[in-house]
Design an enzyme around this catalytic site. Sequence first.
Site, PDB file in Angstrom:
ATOM      1  N   ARG A   1      14.847  18.618  15.922  1.00  0.00           N
ATOM      2  CA  ARG A   1      15.594  17.172  16.199  1.00  0.00           C
ATOM      3  C   ARG A   1      17.056  17.126  16.264  1.00  0.00           C
ATOM      4  O   ARG A   1      17.784  17.818  15.349  1.00  0.00           O
ATOM      5  CB  ARG A   1      15.344  16.448  14.754  1.00  0.00           C
ATOM      6  CG  ARG A   1      15.232  14.836  14.888  1.00  0.00           C
ATOM      7  CD  ARG A   1      14.564  14.468  13.881  1.00  0.00           C
ATOM      8  NE  ARG A   1      13.318  14.512  14.424  1.00  0.00           N
ATOM      9  CZ  ARG A   1      12.550  13.614  15.419  1.00  0.00           C
ATOM     10  NH1 ARG A   1      13.404  12.567  15.754  1.00  0.00           N
ATOM     11  NH2 ARG A   1      11.309  13.742  15.583  1.00  0.00           N
TER      12      ARG A   1
ATOM     13  N   THR B   1      18.303  14.678  23.814  1.00  0.00           N
ATOM     14  CA  THR B   1      17.818  15.050  22.633  1.00  0.00           C
ATOM     15  C   THR B   1      17.269  16.357  22.595  1.00  0.00           C
ATOM     16  O   THR B   1      16.831  16.698  23.767  1.00  0.00           O
ATOM     17  CB  THR B   1      16.948  14.116  22.181  1.00  0.00           C
ATOM     18  OG1 THR B   1      15.901  13.866  23.117  1.00  0.00           O
ATOM     19  CG2 THR B   1      17.696  12.850  21.450  1.00  0.00           C
TER      20      THR B   1
ATOM     21  N   LYS C   1      12.214  16.602  22.361  1.00  0.00           N
ATOM     22  CA  LYS C   1      11.240  15.786  22.967  1.00  0.00           C
ATOM     23  C   LYS C   1      10.626  16.943  24.038  1.00  0.00           C
ATOM     24  O   LYS C   1      10.169  17.735  23.502  1.00  0.00           O
ATOM     25  CB  LYS C   1      11.829  14.655  23.689  1.00  0.00           C
ATOM     26  CG  LYS C   1      12.415  13.597  22.912  1.00  0.00           C
ATOM     27  CD  LYS C   1      12.763  12.446  23.692  1.00  0.00           C
ATOM     28  CE  LYS C   1      13.164  11.263  22.704  1.00  0.00           C
ATOM     29  NZ  LYS C   1      14.670  11.182  22.361  1.00  0.00           N
TER      30      LYS C   1
ATOM     31  N   GLU D   1      33.378  22.923   9.995  1.00  0.00           N
ATOM     32  CA  GLU D   1      34.141  21.674  10.532  1.00  0.00           C
ATOM     33  C   GLU D   1      34.857  22.369  11.574  1.00  0.00           C
ATOM     34  O   GLU D   1      35.652  23.256  11.254  1.00  0.00           O
ATOM     35  CB  GLU D   1      35.176  20.577   9.631  1.00  0.00           C
ATOM     36  CG  GLU D   1      33.861  19.609   8.972  1.00  0.00           C
ATOM     37  CD  GLU D   1      34.757  18.922   7.926  1.00  0.00           C
ATOM     38  OE1 GLU D   1      35.580  19.110   7.717  1.00  0.00           O
ATOM     39  OE2 GLU D   1      34.157  17.719   7.733  1.00  0.00           O
TER      40      GLU D   1
ATOM     41  N   TYR E   1      29.459  25.064   5.650  1.00  0.00           N
ATOM     42  CA  TYR E   1      30.453  24.276   6.522  1.00  0.00           C
ATOM     43  C   TYR E   1      31.142  24.661   7.390  1.00  0.00           C
ATOM     44  O   TYR E   1      31.729  25.840   7.208  1.00  0.00           O
ATOM     45  CB  TYR E   1      31.440  23.535   5.237  1.00  0.00           C
ATOM     46  CG  TYR E   1      31.226  21.911   4.890  1.00  0.00           C
ATOM     47  CD1 TYR E   1      31.207  21.227   5.958  1.00  0.00           C
ATOM     48  CD2 TYR E   1      30.817  21.593   3.663  1.00  0.00           C
ATOM     49  CE1 TYR E   1      30.933  19.968   5.889  1.00  0.00           C
ATOM     50  CE2 TYR E   1      30.990  20.369   3.384  1.00  0.00           C
ATOM     51  CZ  TYR E   1      30.653  19.506   4.635  1.00  0.00           C
ATOM     52  OH  TYR E   1      30.745  18.051   4.296  1.00  0.00           O
TER      53      TYR E   1
ATOM     54  N   ASP F   1      21.595  10.314  30.473  1.00  0.00           N
ATOM     55  CA  ASP F   1      21.044  10.427  29.462  1.00  0.00           C
ATOM     56  C   ASP F   1      19.611  10.773  29.749  1.00  0.00           C
ATOM     57  O   ASP F   1      18.687  10.041  30.234  1.00  0.00           O
ATOM     58  CB  ASP F   1      21.078   9.154  28.572  1.00  0.00           C
ATOM     59  CG  ASP F   1      20.295   9.257  27.210  1.00  0.00           C
ATOM     60  OD1 ASP F   1      19.533  10.245  27.129  1.00  0.00           O
ATOM     61  OD2 ASP F   1      20.548   8.398  26.480  1.00  0.00           O
TER      62      ASP F   1
HETATM   63  N1  DSN Z   1      12.887   6.960  19.708  1.00  0.00           N
HETATM   64  C1  DSN Z   1      13.077   7.539  21.099  1.00  0.00           C
HETATM   65  C2  DSN Z   1      11.987   7.302  22.096  1.00  0.00           C
HETATM   66  O1  DSN Z   1      10.708   7.201  21.317  1.00  0.00           O
HETATM   67  O2  DSN Z   1      11.801   7.280  23.081  1.00  0.00           O
HETATM   68  C3  DSN Z   1      14.425   7.259  21.664  1.00  0.00           C
HETATM   69  O3  DSN Z   1      15.252   7.201  20.789  1.00  0.00           O
END
Ligand code: DSN
Length: 409
Positions: free
Chosen positions: A232, A223, A226, A52, A50, A197
């Site tokens: 993730r 994110t 990707k 925080e 933990y 984003d």
């Molecule tokens: N689910 C993602 C995508 O496939 O683009 C975005 O959150």
Amino acid sequence: MSHHPSDPELFGLLAREADRQANTISLIASENHCSAAVREACASVLTDKYAEGYPGARYYGGCEVADQVERLAQERALQLFPGMAHANVQAHSGTSANLAVLEALAGRGGRIVGMKLSAGGHLSHGYPMSHTGKLYAAEHYGVDPESGLLRYDEVREVVQRHRPQVVIAGASSYPRAIDFATMRGIADEVGALLLADIAHPAGLIASGEMPSPVGYADVVTMTTHKTLRGPRGGLILTTADCQKKIDGSVFPGGQGGPLMHQIAAKAVAFGEALTPAFRSYAAAVRTNAAHLAECLAEQGLKIVTGGTDSHMVVVDLRGLDVTGADVEKRGLAAGLTINKNMVPGDPLSPRVTSGIRVGTAAPTTRGMDLDAMTEISALLVALIREPDPEALRPRVQRLCDAFPIPGIG
Ligand code: DSN
């Protein structure tokens, strides 16, 4: 993949998933295969801790190592995106990151402007069913229904009319580079902040393969799983002015304890993304996507925007007597994992759609090259035109065998 004797049922499922990944090809544009080092960090002892708060200011003891891990992740994130003042590595996901940023910058009942979901935007950019569409007055801009390209004059018109606190530049399904300088100018005209984003192209932007929002955006969210090829998770980069508000909005605003094991894995991935090998990978992702788009177009398919600047290709299936949902289903039978996707002006619902979206981030991690992309394009065309996907399975298997997933097989 180890098969833990304490829980054969669950570890049997994990083994099945490893087998599924190894023997199919993920063309989901938002997926990738992270390294064994990233996976190891994800599964590390830090899952027990933990922490925080933030490094040096925690609400629990025993955070000496957690502090160093989080600082390392922050430092590496800023090395990847030089010019931003601060990195918050605690956001659990891209949506969590956007929720935190909008809460901090738009405020309760504030106004936001983003791209329409049906044009390629994201749920967390103010879609009515998302909290972001319920908490804020959201208006959206689209794309040209013919070309599929962003129309900056339409963005300006919506922003001028709605006068938002936050303008969002970024998308989930837009294959082209975004002109962040123009988006900044549009935001400035109404005194709005600019949120970029870059969830999809993050790895390509970090490698210099695509134009960066750094220098234009007040806050950048993404994110980490990707094109950045990490675990993730989410990442928020801010200017010095926004840092305090954003940190407070992540914790204690919207999250409790940070996922320290995931933050450790982000640090590993950021370290990997700083290497020349990753830059070569990112270049290959783009070259593969451009080639895939060209091959598909040569075989008569309509490519949304006419091509791609990124890892992503969106195919418009209108007029072909097949829906995106049909092609997704046929792909599963053939061993190609793809997703149905709306195309600009799509008359069908998001559950059916008139398009598919494919991406080259995951196949390029397997080492797939231009010849492999040529073969994948032929497989996709066959899936669309001939409803006998099982017949394609051996060809997919040959590609899987020739290009095993690093660390999985
Ligand atoms: N689910 C993602 C995508 O496939 O683009 C975005 O959150």
